[in-house]
Motif scaffolding. Structure first.
Motif, PDB file in Angstrom:
ATOM      1  N   ALA A  42      -9.906 -11.201  -9.233  1.00 49.92           N
ATOM      2  CA  ALA A  42      -8.970 -10.266  -8.462  1.00 49.92           C
ATOM      3  C   ALA A  42      -8.334 -11.160  -7.471  1.00 49.92           C
ATOM      4  CB  ALA A  42      -9.625  -9.160  -7.883  1.00 49.92           C
ATOM      5  N   ALA A  43      -9.301 -12.243  -6.916  1.00 47.45           N
ATOM      6  CA  ALA A  43      -8.788 -12.879  -5.884  1.00 47.45           C
ATOM      7  C   ALA A  43      -7.996 -14.247  -6.365  1.00 47.45           C
ATOM      8  CB  ALA A  43     -10.025 -13.929  -5.150  1.00 47.45           C
ATOM      9  N   THR A  44      -7.761 -14.272  -7.792  1.00 52.04           N
ATOM     10  CA  THR A  44      -6.952 -15.681  -8.399  1.00 52.04           C
ATOM     11  C   THR A  44      -5.621 -15.188  -8.530  1.00 52.04           C
ATOM     12  OG1 THR A  44      -7.656 -14.965 -10.403  1.00 52.04           O
ATOM     13  CG2 THR A  44      -9.240 -16.228  -9.269  1.00 52.04           C
ATOM     14  N   VAL A  88       2.520 -13.850  -5.162  1.00 55.00           N
ATOM     15  CA  VAL A  88       2.626 -13.990  -3.815  1.00 55.00           C
ATOM     16  C   VAL A  88       3.703 -12.989  -3.162  1.00 55.00           C
ATOM     17  CG1 VAL A  88       3.122 -15.164  -1.767  1.00 55.00           C
ATOM     18  CG2 VAL A  88       1.900 -16.632  -3.680  1.00 55.00           C
ATOM     19  N   ALA A  89       3.084 -12.216  -2.314  1.00 64.03           N
ATOM     20  CA  ALA A  89       3.985 -11.093  -1.554  1.00 64.03           C
ATOM     21  C   ALA A  89       4.457 -11.346  -0.174  1.00 64.03           C
ATOM     22  CB  ALA A  89       3.406  -9.563  -1.855  1.00 64.03           C
ATOM     23  N   VAL A  90       5.578 -11.639   0.074  1.00 62.99           N
ATOM     24  CA  VAL A  90       6.054 -12.216   1.248  1.00 62.99           C
ATOM     25  C   VAL A  90       6.818 -10.982   1.957  1.00 62.99           C
ATOM     26  CG1 VAL A  90       7.658 -13.888   2.517  1.00 62.99           C
ATOM     27  CG2 VAL A  90       6.157 -14.720   0.529  1.00 62.99           C
ATOM     28  N   GLN A 144      -0.964 -11.576  -3.910  1.00 58.15           N
ATOM     29  CA  GLN A 144      -1.510 -11.982  -2.592  1.00 58.15           C
ATOM     30  C   GLN A 144      -0.552 -11.736  -1.342  1.00 58.15           C
ATOM     31  OE1 GLN A 144      -4.614 -12.956  -2.088  1.00 58.15           O
ATOM     32  NE2 GLN A 144      -5.165 -13.112  -4.394  1.00 58.15           N
ATOM     33  N   ALA A 145      -0.865 -10.893  -0.384  1.00 56.82           N
ATOM     34  CA  ALA A 145      -0.198 -10.770   0.717  1.00 56.82           C
ATOM     35  C   ALA A 145      -0.817 -11.351   1.967  1.00 56.82           C
ATOM     36  CB  ALA A 145       0.290  -9.261   0.850  1.00 56.82           C
ATOM     37  N   GLU A 146      -0.133 -11.390   3.045  1.00 53.74           N
ATOM     38  CA  GLU A 146      -0.992 -12.065   4.229  1.00 53.74           C
ATOM     39  C   GLU A 146      -2.107 -11.054   4.639  1.00 53.74           C
ATOM     40  OE1 GLU A 146       1.969 -11.427   7.254  1.00 53.74           O
ATOM     41  OE2 GLU A 146       3.040 -13.313   6.935  1.00 53.74           O
ATOM     42  N   GLN A 147      -2.167  -9.928   4.213  1.00 51.25           N
ATOM     43  CA  GLN A 147      -3.195  -8.873   4.622  1.00 51.25           C
ATOM     44  C   GLN A 147      -4.264  -8.909   3.426  1.00 51.25           C
ATOM     45  OE1 GLN A 147       0.026  -8.192   4.554  1.00 51.25           O
ATOM     46  NE2 GLN A 147       0.517  -6.831   6.238  1.00 51.25           N
ATOM     47  N   GLY A 148      -4.132  -9.761   2.527  1.00 51.44           N
ATOM     48  CA  GLY A 148      -4.943  -9.670   1.237  1.00 51.44           C
ATOM     49  C   GLY A 148      -4.337  -9.360  -0.087  1.00 51.44           C
TER      50      GLY A 148
END
Length: 176
Positions: free
Chosen positions: A58-60, A64-66, A95-99
């Motif tokens: 999940a973490a990989t 990216v979501a800006v 992946q967003a800034e918040q996770g």
């Protein structure tokens, strides 16, 4: 799903009805719950999570979501996405800034999304999806912004159960 496994039918049914639909029912807001009736009418949705390395953790995710004023812009690549060329939407872990955040992307209505087939062994078509500044609304987030780990865990659990049903059908066919 067992009968499709018995017949070895390559179809987005397992992903759409076995993974995505239960997750939409559990996590989606009213805007995306309307997709359930589209699924019932035969509109397929797939799920993109694998990083370019093929890692399913999940973490990989390398998508990216800006943040933007309207929601997000997606950039990156996902590989091994089943039936991506045949589906109307893609549920993507980004992946967003918040996770980690899961977002439903309407594949027929956005610009910057490209889908290409991958050379793989097996009957199910797998694809590479490239996100190049793909705009999505904040209402397209499934679950909470930064709360994608629980959505991904649910997709994994529902997917495992559906895959087991498919394998049982195939095994029963062999035994018969």
């Amino acid at each position: 799903i067992e009968q499709m496994g018995a017949a070895q039918v390559p179809s987005p049914l397992l992903i759409t009805s076995g993974c995505v639909a239960p997750v939409l029912e559990r996590f989606a807001g009213p805007e995306n719950r309307a997709r359930l009736s589209a699924i019932a009418s035969g509109s397929p949705i797939t799920y993109a999570r694998a990083a370019p390395s093929g890692d399913w953790g999940a973490a990989t995710s390398t998508v990216v979501a800006v943040p933007t004023a309207e929601g997000f812009t997606l950039t990156g690549e996902a590989r091994f996405v089943p039936f991506a060329a045949e589906t109307d939407a893609v549920m993507v872990a980004a992946q967003a800034e918040q996770g980690l955040t899961v977002i439903l992307v309407d594949a027929n209505r956005v610009s910057g999304l490209s889908v290409s087939p991958m050379d793989v062994i097996g009957p199910d078509p797998l694809h590479r999806i490239r996100f190049s500044d793909v705009p999505v609304a904040s209402t397209d987030v499934i679950g909470e912004i930064g709360g994608g780990a629980s959505v991904v865990a649910a997709l994994d659990a529902f997917g495992a159960a559906a895959s087991c049903a498919e394998m049982i059908g195939g095994a029963q066919r062999v035994l018969d």
